[in-house]
Motif scaffolding. Structure first.
Motif, PDB file in Angstrom:
ATOM      1  N   MET A  15      -2.700  -3.129  -7.558  1.00  0.00           N
ATOM      2  CA  MET A  15      -3.383  -3.217  -6.278  1.00  0.00           C
ATOM      3  C   MET A  15      -3.698  -4.680  -5.959  1.00  0.00           C
ATOM      4  SD  MET A  15      -6.352  -0.664  -5.158  1.00  0.00           S
ATOM      5  CE  MET A  15      -6.933  -0.653  -3.474  1.00  0.00           C
ATOM      6  N   SER A  16      -4.157  -5.396  -6.977  1.00  0.00           N
ATOM      7  CA  SER A  16      -4.482  -6.812  -6.777  1.00  0.00           C
ATOM      8  C   SER A  16      -3.229  -7.590  -6.405  1.00  0.00           C
ATOM      9  CB  SER A  16      -5.113  -7.401  -8.044  1.00  0.00           C
ATOM     10  OG  SER A  16      -6.236  -6.648  -8.405  1.00  0.00           O
ATOM     11  N   ARG A  67      -0.499  -6.489  -5.028  1.00  0.00           N
ATOM     12  CA  ARG A  67      -0.052  -6.118  -3.685  1.00  0.00           C
ATOM     13  C   ARG A  67      -0.918  -6.739  -2.606  1.00  0.00           C
ATOM     14  NH1 ARG A  67       3.794  -2.983  -2.712  1.00  0.00           N
ATOM     15  NH2 ARG A  67       4.816  -1.777  -4.353  1.00  0.00           N
ATOM     16  N   MET A  68      -2.218  -6.750  -2.869  1.00  0.00           N
ATOM     17  CA  MET A  68      -3.108  -7.340  -1.879  1.00  0.00           C
ATOM     18  C   MET A  68      -2.818  -8.831  -1.716  1.00  0.00           C
ATOM     19  SD  MET A  68      -6.420  -5.092  -2.730  1.00  0.00           S
ATOM     20  CE  MET A  68      -7.420  -6.518  -2.840  1.00  0.00           C
ATOM     21  N   MET A  76       0.163  -9.419   0.354  1.00  0.00           N
ATOM     22  CA  MET A  76      -0.040  -9.179   1.784  1.00  0.00           C
ATOM     23  C   MET A  76      -0.611 -10.410   2.489  1.00  0.00           C
ATOM     24  SD  MET A  76      -1.583  -5.369   1.751  1.00  0.00           S
ATOM     25  CE  MET A  76      -0.561  -3.944   2.058  1.00  0.00           C
ATOM     26  N   THR A  91       6.228   4.209   5.229  1.00  0.00           N
ATOM     27  CA  THR A  91       5.194   3.684   4.326  1.00  0.00           C
ATOM     28  C   THR A  91       5.827   3.199   3.026  1.00  0.00           C
ATOM     29  OG1 THR A  91       3.642   5.307   5.186  1.00  0.00           O
ATOM     30  CG2 THR A  91       3.037   4.248   3.136  1.00  0.00           C
ATOM     31  N   ILE A  92       6.708   4.025   2.485  1.00  0.00           N
ATOM     32  CA  ILE A  92       7.341   3.672   1.208  1.00  0.00           C
ATOM     33  C   ILE A  92       8.216   2.436   1.380  1.00  0.00           C
ATOM     34  CG2 ILE A  92       9.013   4.466  -0.526  1.00  0.00           C
ATOM     35  CD1 ILE A  92       6.223   5.713  -0.769  1.00  0.00           C
ATOM     36  N   ASP A 127       7.752   0.026   3.517  1.00  0.00           N
ATOM     37  CA  ASP A 127       6.839  -1.120   3.618  1.00  0.00           C
ATOM     38  C   ASP A 127       6.424  -1.597   2.235  1.00  0.00           C
ATOM     39  OD1 ASP A 127       6.974  -0.927   6.307  1.00  0.00           O
ATOM     40  OD2 ASP A 127       4.938  -0.166   6.618  1.00  0.00           O
ATOM     41  N   GLU A 128       6.055  -0.650   1.387  1.00  0.00           N
ATOM     42  CA  GLU A 128       5.582  -0.991   0.041  1.00  0.00           C
ATOM     43  C   GLU A 128       6.683  -1.648  -0.773  1.00  0.00           C
ATOM     44  OE1 GLU A 128       2.515   0.149  -2.196  1.00  0.00           O
ATOM     45  OE2 GLU A 128       1.887  -0.627  -0.249  1.00  0.00           O
TER      46      GLU A 128
END
Lengths: 396, 122
Positions: free
Chosen positions: A194-195, A197-198, A201, A257-258, A260-261
């Motif tokens: 999560m970190s 990915r953030m 972004m 969504t997938i 994008d990820e």
């Protein structure tokens, strides 16, 4: 002088001797044997000691014993016989040259004798008595065999039960282990991913930092996918399939969504989405995301060039296909592609569970997954997601 | 309890995992959300029951927590009309949504998915 035939016999060699004839007179023994041998096999003994040896070595249906033996009194021999654990209940018929007086007779009955036969023995009377005794003896033998068989079966059942319980306990331990392992690995991995990915972004990111973050995230995703596959496989095996919770959902939104990820982690690759038709239905959103994510990750890892994801709604179902160019999947690998623990020679490291789980998720939805792969057209995985009646025909 | 940025859409994050809570705060603050994080579901319930405070537009709750877990939290929300209205997103590393009515995301959480779910509800 003949001695007791107490030699061990081979099975099937001859009928088992069931009668012991104890008589010092060879002629008398031969006569008795001739009488008996038409309906049973017998052993012979000429002396009391030989009789004792024989009667303790095997079980007889009856012992025919002369009260006058060269080395002992017939009564003494029977008295000693009664002390032997294996022979204490053997039926005894006394033989004598003369009818016994009442004292002798009483002595015999006290020892558990069944009766007296006076020589020359009446063939019919002897046979009648022996046949009753033989019948009882044979039934007893049969009964003991059955008892033994039942005991053996009981032991086998007990053993099988214990083995089953052991297996169930091992299974429970495995489930617990997998659950805890999955959970305790996933939570910290979640924080890492999560970190990463953030950070990815953030618009102001140096290229070098971005590359490092992408490596962290890609590898983290691979670990996460592996853990998920192991957990899904284990749970699926235990539950007889992967459980799904269908709810109203939108396949186009799932796919975008997938994409994008994943696109965040594959900036040098193009993933193109083509969506057409009504894409709403009732499916398990998380599982659908898992399927799409798995297929796109495969296409990026094993294929070349652009990856094209198509979501197409038809009245009965939604088709989601993932296409990539590059070397096609070898014919011999295609047949086992959706089987667990099968990996193509050139495929990525791991357990080879990903496509199996994809097919299980499709099966749980009443849908399917197919692959076509040629050098000319590239590789396309197509998943079919049937709409439920409730979702069919909803306007866009 | 930690709050950031007043006067925006409030998202309640309930998880005993501090890292998850701070990630959520980082992710959502600056995207127009005020994030309240709670390590205890019981305390979060008390906050939700407080009529003097602004209700959140969404609740993100973990399933496995010491003392009151996510399942009990969901059950408690069901019986309270005020809370029943608030959309809940369940997150869990355990990854088994069986029996859960609410929106479900397994950990590691798909960030884009989470943002979309919040956009849809807030």
């Amino acid at each position: 002088m003949a001695v007791a035939n107490a030699e061990p016999r081979l099975e099937g060699d001859a009928p088992e001797p069931e009668i012991l004839i104890v008589d010092p007179d060879p002629v008398s023994r031969a006569e008795l044997r001739a009488l008996v041998s038409t309906f049973a096999a017998c052993d012979e003994a000429a002396t009391g000691e030989a009789a004792l040896r024989a009667a303790t070595a095997r079980a007889y249906a009856v012992v025919l014993i002369d009260i006058q033996l060269p080395d002992a009194d017939g009564f003494d021999i029977v008295t000693r016989l009664r002390r032997e654990p294996g022979a204490k209940n053997v039926p005894v018929l006394f033989l004598s040259q003369t009818p016994p007086d009442w004292l002798t007779e009483r002595q015999g009955y006290t020892l558990g004798a069944l009766g007296y036969l006076t020589k020359p023995v009446d063939a019919a009377a002897l046979r009648a008595r022996l046949e009753v005794l033989l019948m009882l003896f044979r039934r007893g033998t049969q009964l003991r065999k059955h008892e033994q068989l039942i005991a053996e079966q009981h032991a086998a059942i007990t053993e099988a039960k214990a083995a089953l319980e052991e297996a169930a306990a091992a299974n429970r331990a495995k489930d617990l282990y997998m659950g805890v392992l999955g959970h305790d690995l996933r939570s910290p991995l979640g924080a890492i991913l999560m970190s990463a990915r953030m950070m990815l972004m953030r618009p102001t990111l140096h290229d070098e930092d971005r590359q490092s973050l992408i490596r962290i995230a890609r590898n983290g995703e691979r670990m996460a996918a592996l853990i998920r596959d192991i957990l899904d496989y284990t749970r699926g095996q235990a539950a007889g399939g992967i459980p799904i919770v269908p709810r109203p959902t939108h396949m186009g939104e799932i796919v975008s969504t997938i994409i994008d990820e994943i696109a965040l982690l594959y900036r040098d690759r193009t993933i193109r989405l083509e969506a057409r038709g009504e894409l709403r239905g009732r499916w398990d959103r998380e599982r659908a995301e898992q399927v799409v994510s798995n297929l796109i990750a495969n296409a990026l890892t094993h294929g070349m060039g652009e990856v094209v994801v198509t979501a197409e709604g038809t009245p009965a179902e939604v088709l989601v296909s993932v296409h990539n160019g590059g070397t096609p999947i070898a014919e011999e690998h295609r047949a086992t592609l959706f089987q667990p623990f099968r990996r193509g020679a050139a495929r990525s490291p791991g357990l080879g569970l990903g496509l199996y789980i994809v097919s299980e998720i499709m099966r749980a939805h009443g849908g399917s997954v197919e692959v076509s792969s040629t050098a000319a057209t590239g590789t396309t995985f197509t998943t079919r997601w049937p709409r439920t009646d409730a979702a069919r025909g909803t306007g866009s | 309890m930690t709050t950031t940025e007043p006067c925006s859409k409030i998202v309640l994050v309930i998880d005993d995992d501090e890292d998850f809570c701070s990630s959520m705060r980082e992710l959502l603050t600056g995207r127009g959300y005020t994030v309240e994080t709670w390590a205890s579901a019981q305390q979060a319930l008390e906050r939700l029951a407080d009529t003097g405070r602004r209700p959140p537009c969404a609740i993100v709750v973990d399933l496995r927590m010491p003392e009151m877990d996510g399942y009990s939290f969901l059950a408690a929300c069901e019986v309270e009309p005020r809370m029943r209205e608030i959309p809940v997103i369940v997150v869990s590393a355990y990854g088994d949504p069986t029996g859960i009515e609410a929106d479900f995301l397994s950990k590691p959480v798909n960030v884009s998915r989470l943002l979309r779910s919040l956009e849809a509800t807030c």
